[in-house]
Design a protein around this motif. Structure first.
Motif, mmCIF file in Angstrom:
data_model
loop_
_atom_site.group_PDB
_atom_site.id
_atom_site.type_symbol
_atom_site.label_atom_id
_atom_site.label_comp_id
_atom_site.label_asym_id
_atom_site.label_seq_id
_atom_site.Cartn_x
_atom_site.Cartn_y
_atom_site.Cartn_z
ATOM 1 N N LEU A 121 -1.707 14.495 -5.465
ATOM 2 C CA LEU A 121 -0.531 13.815 -4.926
ATOM 3 C C LEU A 121 -0.370 12.445 -5.592
ATOM 4 C CD1 LEU A 121 -1.002 14.621 -1.139
ATOM 5 C CD2 LEU A 121 0.479 15.796 -2.782
ATOM 6 N N PRO A 122 0.863 12.026 -5.831
ATOM 7 C CA PRO A 122 1.082 10.742 -6.523
ATOM 8 C C PRO A 122 0.561 9.559 -5.714
ATOM 9 C CG PRO A 122 3.088 12.075 -6.492
ATOM 10 C CD PRO A 122 2.126 12.730 -5.551
ATOM 11 N N GLN A 123 -0.068 8.639 -6.393
ATOM 12 C CA GLN A 123 -0.442 7.360 -5.795
ATOM 13 C C GLN A 123 0.688 6.376 -6.107
ATOM 14 O OE1 GLN A 123 -4.343 7.328 -7.896
ATOM 15 N NE2 GLN A 123 -5.233 7.018 -5.860
ATOM 16 N N TRP A 124 1.654 6.339 -5.215
ATOM 17 C CA TRP A 124 2.899 5.647 -5.517
ATOM 18 C C TRP A 124 2.696 4.158 -5.751
ATOM 19 C CZ3 TRP A 124 6.566 8.633 -7.021
ATOM 20 C CH2 TRP A 124 6.713 9.915 -6.484
ATOM 21 N N HIS A 125 1.807 3.535 -5.006
ATOM 22 C CA HIS A 125 1.615 2.093 -5.187
ATOM 23 C C HIS A 125 1.067 1.770 -6.575
ATOM 24 C CE1 HIS A 125 -2.143 3.791 -3.868
ATOM 25 N NE2 HIS A 125 -2.798 2.659 -4.036
ATOM 26 N N LEU A 126 0.195 2.667 -7.091
ATOM 27 C CA LEU A 126 -0.336 2.450 -8.441
ATOM 28 C C LEU A 126 0.699 2.787 -9.498
ATOM 29 C CD1 LEU A 126 -3.980 3.842 -8.087
ATOM 30 C CD2 LEU A 126 -3.117 1.518 -7.724
ATOM 31 N N GLN A 127 1.478 3.833 -9.266
ATOM 32 C CA GLN A 127 2.534 4.183 -10.220
ATOM 33 C C GLN A 127 3.551 3.058 -10.349
ATOM 34 O OE1 GLN A 127 4.459 7.931 -9.849
ATOM 35 N NE2 GLN A 127 2.587 9.140 -9.976
ATOM 36 N N LEU A 128 3.914 2.458 -9.227
ATOM 37 C CA LEU A 128 4.894 1.377 -9.265
ATOM 38 C C LEU A 128 4.321 0.133 -9.946
ATOM 39 C CD1 LEU A 128 6.468 1.733 -5.708
ATOM 40 C CD2 LEU A 128 7.500 2.342 -7.897
ATOM 41 N N ALA A 129 3.052 -0.160 -9.705
ATOM 42 C CA ALA A 129 2.421 -1.300 -10.373
ATOM 43 C C ALA A 129 2.340 -1.069 -11.881
ATOM 44 C CB ALA A 129 1.030 -1.541 -9.791
ATOM 45 N N ALA A 130 1.954 0.142 -12.272
ATOM 46 C CA ALA A 130 1.867 0.466 -13.700
ATOM 47 C C ALA A 130 3.245 0.454 -14.351
ATOM 48 C CB ALA A 130 1.201 1.828 -13.881
ATOM 49 N N THR A 131 4.242 0.955 -13.655
ATOM 50 C CA THR A 131 5.598 0.951 -14.194
ATOM 51 C C THR A 131 6.107 -0.470 -14.386
ATOM 52 O OG1 THR A 131 6.051 3.053 -13.071
ATOM 53 C CG2 THR A 131 7.938 1.791 -13.842
ATOM 54 N N SER A 178 1.021 8.072 -19.172
ATOM 55 C CA SER A 178 0.071 7.425 -18.271
ATOM 56 C C SER A 178 0.662 7.239 -16.880
ATOM 57 C CB SER A 178 -0.345 6.074 -18.857
ATOM 58 O OG SER A 178 -1.261 5.419 -18.015
ATOM 59 N N LEU A 179 1.960 6.942 -16.812
ATOM 60 C CA LEU A 179 2.584 6.672 -15.516
ATOM 61 C C LEU A 179 2.604 7.894 -14.616
ATOM 62 C CD1 LEU A 179 5.628 4.477 -16.630
ATOM 63 C CD2 LEU A 179 3.400 3.734 -15.793
ATOM 64 N N THR A 180 2.597 9.075 -15.195
ATOM 65 C CA THR A 180 2.611 10.303 -14.391
ATOM 66 C C THR A 180 1.213 10.768 -14.020
ATOM 67 O OG1 THR A 180 2.563 11.755 -16.339
ATOM 68 C CG2 THR A 180 4.721 11.017 -15.571
ATOM 69 N N ASN A 181 0.199 10.010 -14.411
ATOM 70 C CA ASN A 181 -1.180 10.453 -14.247
ATOM 71 C C ASN A 181 -1.906 9.745 -13.110
ATOM 72 O OD1 ASN A 181 -3.032 12.347 -15.380
ATOM 73 N ND2 ASN A 181 -4.231 10.652 -16.208
ATOM 74 N N PHE A 182 -1.192 8.957 -12.322
ATOM 75 C CA PHE A 182 -1.812 8.267 -11.181
ATOM 76 C C PHE A 182 -1.698 9.161 -9.949
ATOM 77 C CE2 PHE A 182 -0.877 4.677 -13.969
ATOM 78 C CZ PHE A 182 -2.077 3.980 -13.910
ATOM 79 N N ASN A 183 -2.655 10.063 -9.822
ATOM 80 C CA ASN A 183 -2.678 11.005 -8.712
ATOM 81 C C ASN A 183 -4.032 10.934 -8.019
ATOM 82 O OD1 ASN A 183 -0.083 12.050 -9.459
ATOM 83 N ND2 ASN A 183 -1.093 13.255 -11.050
ATOM 84 N N ASP A 184 -4.047 11.324 -6.735
ATOM 85 C CA ASP A 184 -5.314 11.349 -6.010
ATOM 86 C C ASP A 184 -6.035 12.666 -6.267
ATOM 87 O OD1 ASP A 184 -4.011 13.261 -4.494
ATOM 88 O OD2 ASP A 184 -3.615 11.911 -2.811
ATOM 89 N N THR A 185 -7.149 12.904 -5.554
ATOM 90 C CA THR A 185 -7.955 14.106 -5.779
ATOM 91 C C THR A 185 -7.225 15.389 -5.397
ATOM 92 O OG1 THR A 185 -8.960 13.769 -3.592
ATOM 93 C CG2 THR A 185 -10.137 12.893 -5.506
ATOM 94 N N THR A 245 0.853 -1.181 0.000
ATOM 95 C CA THR A 245 0.000 0.000 0.000
ATOM 96 C C THR A 245 0.895 1.239 0.000
ATOM 97 O OG1 THR A 245 -0.092 0.096 2.413
ATOM 98 C CG2 THR A 245 -1.778 -1.229 1.288
ATOM 99 N N SER A 246 0.307 2.386 -0.268
ATOM 100 C CA SER A 246 1.097 3.616 -0.376
ATOM 101 C C SER A 246 1.778 3.975 0.942
ATOM 102 C CB SER A 246 0.208 4.773 -0.836
ATOM 103 O OG SER A 246 -0.872 4.957 0.061
ATOM 104 N N THR A 247 1.181 3.602 2.069
ATOM 105 C CA THR A 247 1.782 3.923 3.376
ATOM 106 C C THR A 247 2.936 2.995 3.743
ATOM 107 O OG1 THR A 247 0.113 2.561 4.481
ATOM 108 C CG2 THR A 247 -0.361 4.921 4.232
ATOM 109 N N GLN A 248 3.021 1.859 3.070
ATOM 110 C CA GLN A 248 4.060 0.886 3.388
ATOM 111 C C GLN A 248 5.313 1.034 2.520
ATOM 112 O OE1 GLN A 248 1.738 -2.598 2.689
ATOM 113 N NE2 GLN A 248 1.074 -2.807 4.838
ATOM 114 N N ILE A 249 5.247 1.907 1.529
ATOM 115 C CA ILE A 249 6.354 2.005 0.579
ATOM 116 C C ILE A 249 7.568 2.658 1.211
ATOM 117 C CG2 ILE A 249 7.099 3.106 -1.560
ATOM 118 C CD1 ILE A 249 4.299 2.649 -2.650
ATOM 119 N N PHE A 250 7.356 3.800 1.869
ATOM 120 C CA PHE A 250 8.479 4.571 2.394
ATOM 121 C C PHE A 250 8.725 4.171 3.847
ATOM 122 C CE2 PHE A 250 6.487 7.110 -0.936
ATOM 123 C CZ PHE A 250 7.571 7.260 -1.780
ATOM 124 N N GLY A 251 9.797 3.517 4.056
ATOM 125 C CA GLY A 251 10.180 3.042 5.381
ATOM 126 C C GLY A 251 11.464 2.263 5.265
#
Length: 277
Positions: free
Chosen positions: A239-249, A229-236, A37-43
């Protein structure tokens, strides 16, 4: 003596192992965090995913038309690569084996395309494409793959290969009654298949990764290619939705990764052989 030789190789193996880890870890980090999930990525760095959220890969197709973007990229890459190889093979043969006025000057002019950054020419290209009414279409991306800097690079590689072919082979073909077109299609092209395949691989990878040109020429969401498309995964909140960006990448790099891993030897050989003459 054998043990001494092995002891001398150990430092090289250790260095290679260290370099392998340095190059592979960023890719591994992307893959494992595409399942978090996006909260688990950075740590703290992890070797395995924490949540195994395979739903990330399903969600990228819901947030935006990712399948359409994938299809757009495949279409541009396939048509652009085929056109690139076709025109580069013709131009490379002409520069290497045919004599016409100002041939050397024309080839020098072609080489300037390799030295000219796309950032320098993108503005006049934009106005040119707009005057043709091709703005916000995939057409300019295909044309640039054929006639842009990648096309010039492919022409250079093929020209370097064609000039290594002995003149006696071409003279024998003429004695057998072949015209220039017959010599090209029946003699030169079959010989050049290994280089043509390498040129096609490099062109495919370059077109697949193109970002600036789609950013300038495309404005409709359904026309986007994968780099946009990879730069277009943002929330309302934008802000980037990193978990979706990484999956799409991860999904987006699979084709070029497979292509390169299978044909990496051909790519290396073509790069070496292009500088022999």
């Amino acid at each position: 003596m054998k043990h001494k030789h092995l002891s001398q190789l150990i430092p090289y193996w250790m260095l290679l192992a260290l370099l392998t880890i340095l190059f592979v870890y960023p890719f591994w980090w992307m893959v494992i965090n595409s399942l978090n999930t996006s909260t688990q990525i950075f740590g703290k760095p992890k070797l395995l995913p924490t949540s195994w959220a395979f739903s990330n890969y399903l969600q990228i197709f819901v947030v935006q038309p990712f399948a359409r973007h994938y299809a757009n990229t495949l279409l541009v890459a396939i048509i652009g690569t085929v056109g690139n190889v076709l025109f580069a093979s013709l131009a490379g043969y002409a520069f290497a084996r045919m004599h016409f006025p100002l041939r050397s000057q024309a080839f020098l002019l072609l080489l300037t395309a390799l030295m000219m950054p796309i950032e320098v020419t993108i503005v006049p290209l934009f106005f040119q494409i707009r005057s043709w009414g091709a703005q916000d279409t995939l057409t300019p991306l295909m044309l640039l793959a054929m006639f842009g800097s990648q096309g010039a690079f492919s022409t250079f590689m093929l020209r370097q290969f064609y000039i290594t072919i002995p003149n006696e082979l071409e003279e024998a073909a003429r004695l057998d009654g072949l015209n220039p077109w017959g010599i090209f299609t029946k003699i030169m092209l079959p010989i050049a298949i290994p280089v043509l395949s390498s040129v096609a691989i490099l062109a495919f990878i370059a077109v697949w990764n193109t970002y600036l040109e789609p950013l300038v020429f495309l404005s409709s969401l359904e026309k986007y290619t994968l780099p946009l498309s990879l730069t277009n995964f943002n929330d309302t909140y934008g802000l980037p939705q990193w978990h979706l960006q990484l999956a799409a990448t991860t999904l987006s790099i699979l084709p070029i990764l497979v292509v390169y891993l299978i044909f990496q030897q051909k790519v290396s050989d073509a790069m070496v052989n292009s500088g022999l003459k």
